[in-house]
Design an enzyme around this catalytic site. Structure first.
Site, mmCIF file in Angstrom:
data_model
loop_
_atom_site.group_PDB
_atom_site.id
_atom_site.type_symbol
_atom_site.label_atom_id
_atom_site.label_comp_id
_atom_site.label_asym_id
_atom_site.label_seq_id
_atom_site.Cartn_x
_atom_site.Cartn_y
_atom_site.Cartn_z
ATOM 1 N N ARG A 57 0.806 -1.207 0.000
ATOM 2 C CA ARG A 57 0.000 0.000 0.000
ATOM 3 C C ARG A 57 0.856 1.281 0.000
ATOM 4 O O ARG A 57 0.462 2.293 -0.581
ATOM 5 C CB ARG A 57 -0.863 -0.016 1.259
ATOM 6 N N LYS A 153 1.365 -18.024 5.306
ATOM 7 C CA LYS A 153 0.289 -18.098 6.283
ATOM 8 C C LYS A 153 -0.015 -16.701 6.851
ATOM 9 O O LYS A 153 0.833 -15.812 6.706
ATOM 10 C CB LYS A 153 0.668 -19.070 7.391
ATOM 11 N N ASP A 182 5.343 -23.417 4.263
ATOM 12 C CA ASP A 182 5.570 -23.672 5.687
ATOM 13 C C ASP A 182 7.080 -23.554 5.823
ATOM 14 O O ASP A 182 7.810 -24.441 5.362
ATOM 15 C CB ASP A 182 5.095 -25.071 6.089
ATOM 16 N N HIS A 183 7.548 -22.459 6.409
ATOM 17 C CA HIS A 183 8.986 -22.200 6.297
ATOM 18 C C HIS A 183 9.835 -23.268 6.998
ATOM 19 O O HIS A 183 11.017 -23.409 6.713
ATOM 20 C CB HIS A 183 9.338 -20.773 6.747
ATOM 21 N N LYS A 187 13.942 -25.496 6.185
ATOM 22 C CA LYS A 187 15.096 -25.611 7.085
ATOM 23 C C LYS A 187 15.895 -26.861 6.731
ATOM 24 O O LYS A 187 15.321 -27.932 6.542
ATOM 25 C CB LYS A 187 14.641 -25.685 8.547
ATOM 26 N N ASP A 240 -0.871 -21.108 15.429
ATOM 27 C CA ASP A 240 0.340 -20.440 14.939
ATOM 28 C C ASP A 240 1.486 -21.437 14.703
ATOM 29 O O ASP A 240 2.270 -21.277 13.775
ATOM 30 C CB ASP A 240 0.783 -19.381 15.969
ATOM 31 N N HIS A 245 3.871 -25.987 11.476
ATOM 32 C CA HIS A 245 5.244 -26.458 11.649
ATOM 33 C C HIS A 245 5.328 -27.796 12.404
ATOM 34 O O HIS A 245 6.034 -28.709 11.998
ATOM 35 C CB HIS A 245 6.084 -25.427 12.401
HETATM 36 C C1 BG6 Z 1 6.112 -18.468 12.690
HETATM 37 C C2 BG6 Z 1 5.213 -18.081 13.832
HETATM 38 O O1 BG6 Z 1 5.414 -19.225 11.746
HETATM 39 O O2 BG6 Z 1 7.206 -19.215 13.174
HETATM 40 C C3 BG6 Z 1 5.964 -17.324 14.899
HETATM 41 O O3 BG6 Z 1 4.134 -17.288 13.355
HETATM 42 C C4 BG6 Z 1 7.204 -18.085 15.324
HETATM 43 O O4 BG6 Z 1 5.135 -17.078 16.025
HETATM 44 C C5 BG6 Z 1 8.013 -18.527 14.112
HETATM 45 O O5 BG6 Z 1 7.969 -17.247 16.161
HETATM 46 C C6 BG6 Z 1 9.138 -19.438 14.512
HETATM 47 O O6 BG6 Z 1 9.974 -19.659 13.413
HETATM 48 P P1 BG6 Z 1 11.506 -20.044 13.629
HETATM 49 O O7 BG6 Z 1 12.014 -20.294 12.245
HETATM 50 O O8 BG6 Z 1 12.151 -18.879 14.321
HETATM 51 O O9 BG6 Z 1 11.504 -21.264 14.488
#
Ligand code: BG6
Length: 490
Positions: A57, A153, A182-183, A187, A240, A245
């Protein structure tokens, strides 16, 4: 080029030469996306002609966005990467957009311009902007068959809302062009789980209920609300962290060996596990919310103080989960995650059963059951505890002691650059590899189970127990494992 996968679904295989970043001025973009893209640029891993178009924006022009990006990169990139910043900035352009104004997408499409190879879109916006954004992409021609979309997400708050979002995206993009992020799947150690299980002969034959007594998965964080008031208080730890995860970690630990290293095989096996999760019983779940306390010697406020009002949101969850299939019959999976715990750690503990008969008992020695600890972060390491005889002539009796077989990834792979999860995921999105992205049926199986947990909480009046910041959560969480004779690994 259209490739027909072994499942028979066509998949568009192209390496994008344009990357369109929604939410380009947001927190994720500053901390993760821009630094990851700059690192990929520095190592010449993205196509030379890749043009990155930021949109949000904020009323910025190209130079304004480049300045914004330069600030973020100077803050979040390691020093050795910083020489790459000026070259990287040349790839960036910007178009301001109010996603609620469909007509404005025409200007965005004009800014994106012609695509020689294809367009990769990364969507990281507020949930309320999701549908208008999809509609705008469709109306402006940005959702044609030469584009694919990555979705960050939150993708819904329960099964219904997630389906709604999935339907909206599906109206513009087929599943083989949707990349749900899903990050944790980006990893390195998470992927190493697959190497450990399926590239070694040792573990798979004993990776089942006959030899494994229980599994623990812990994702502990020291951070609190981190200013994410609007998002976190509506979400809570279950949605969350567990929904995505932790369930992905569980699926990777529990899945059958995939027959191929491809998206269909791996995601298919994960989905089977997620669908086999048993509805959680009321006595098998504990929630908590942190109160004031201390972390690393520094005092920190309680959740409600950070939020500025009382709240029933959980910042801690522990669950005893079961997978109802042959392999995992009767093996509990203890999951716990929380904010403001004593240390940041993500680890998986596989607790094996004792040997069926120990001849050492005759000599007064105890053979401890083996344990495999897979450390995912902050340190990447794998430790397998074995029993060894304590050296000596044993006149006073024989003694066994647990000795770890340690693999430290840091030591074993000192050479290769350590990459953050988004580097891999962005590159996979640009190149079109869906292996590490979550498929629709997978994410819906996750939500179905999570909805069941929330229903159990509502039906049984389960509300968060207080725990002091800097502790391992409410005592009820310790009891959840202790009543089975299990201690959480700390
Ligand atoms: C995110 C959550 O998906 O993952 C956060 O929304 C969390 O709340 C984070 O802190 C943790 O990611 P990582 O890679 O630091 O373990």
């Amino acid at each position: 080029m259209t490739v027909v996968t072994p499942e028979g679904t066509p998949s568009m295989s192209f390496t994008a030469d344009k990357l369109l970043l929604f939410g380009a001025t947001g927190d994720l973009s500053q901390r993760m996306l821009l630094p990851s893209l700059c690192a990929l640029h520095a190592d010449a891993l993205v196509p030379e002609k890749l043009n990155i178009i930021g949109t949000a924006r904020s009323e910025l022009d190209d130079d304004g966005f480049r300045n914004f990006a330069a600030d973020a990169l100077n803050k979040f990139l390691p020093d050795y990467r910083k020489s790459a910043i000026p070259g990287f900035l040349q790839r960036l352009t910007y178009q301001a957009l109010d996603a609620n104004q469909t007509a404005q997408f025409a200007d965005l499409a004009a800014k994106v311009g012609p695509r020689q190879d294809g367009l990769a879109i990364f969507l990281s916006t507020a949930p309320s902007l999701f549908e208008p954004t999809i509609a705008g992409l469709q109306a402006s021609g940005l959702a044609d068959e030469t584009s694919r979309i990555g979705l960050e997400k939150p993708l819904g708050t329960d099964l219904d809302t997630s389906r709604h979002i999935n339907d909206a995206v599906a109206s513009a993009f087929p599943e083989d062009r949707i990349f749900r992020i899903d990050h944790y799947l980006g990893k390195e150690t998470v992927q190493n789980l697959m190497a450990l299980r399926f590239a070694n002969i040792l573990f798979e034959p004993i990776w089942n209920a006959h030899y494994i007594e229980h599994v623990q998965i812990t994702v502990a964080e020291t951070v609190g609300l981190e200013g994410r008031v609007g998002f976190y208080d509506g979400a809570g730890a279950l949605r969350d962290m567990v929904q995505n995860h932790m369930l992905q970690l569980l699926a990777l630990v529990a899945m059958e060996p995939p027959s191929r290293f491809d998206p269909a095989a791996i995601r298919g096996e994960k989905t089977k596990v997620l669908r086999s999760l048993r509805t959680v019983a009321a006595g098998d779940t504990v929630t908590g919310q942190y109160r004031a306390g201390a972390i690393d010697g520094a005092s920190v406020p309680g959740y409600a103080d950070e939020l500025g009002k009382p709240s029933a949101t959980e910042t801690f969850v522990a669950i005893k989960a079961h997978i109802d299939n042959w392999r995992w019959k009767g093996v509990p999976f203890y999951l716990r995650t929380g904010k403001r715990l004593p240390k940041r750690t993500t680890e998986i503990v596989v607790q094996f059963r004792p040997v069926p008969h120990s001849m050492f008992a005759q000599r007064g020695a105890i053979a401890q059951p083996n344990r495999l600890v897979i450390g995912i972060q902050p340190e990447e390491n794998i430790t397998f505890t074995t029993n060894a005889k304590v050296p000596g002539l044993d006149r006073g009796g024989l003694r066994l002691r647990e000795v770890p077989l340690d693999i430290s990834m840091e030591d074993a792979f000192a050479g290769p650059t350590k990459r953050i999860a988004y580097e891999r995921l962005l590159l996979d999105l640009i190149e079109g590899d869906q292996t590490l992205f979550v498929r629709r049926d997978e994410v819906e199986a996750q939500w179905a189970w999570i909805d069941g947990v929330r229903k159990v909480w509502t039906d049984n009046g389960i509300t968060p127990n207080p725990y002091g910041a800097g502790s391992w959560g409410p005592t009820a969480a310790i009891a959840l494992a202790a009543k089975d004779g299990v201690a959480w690994h700390e």
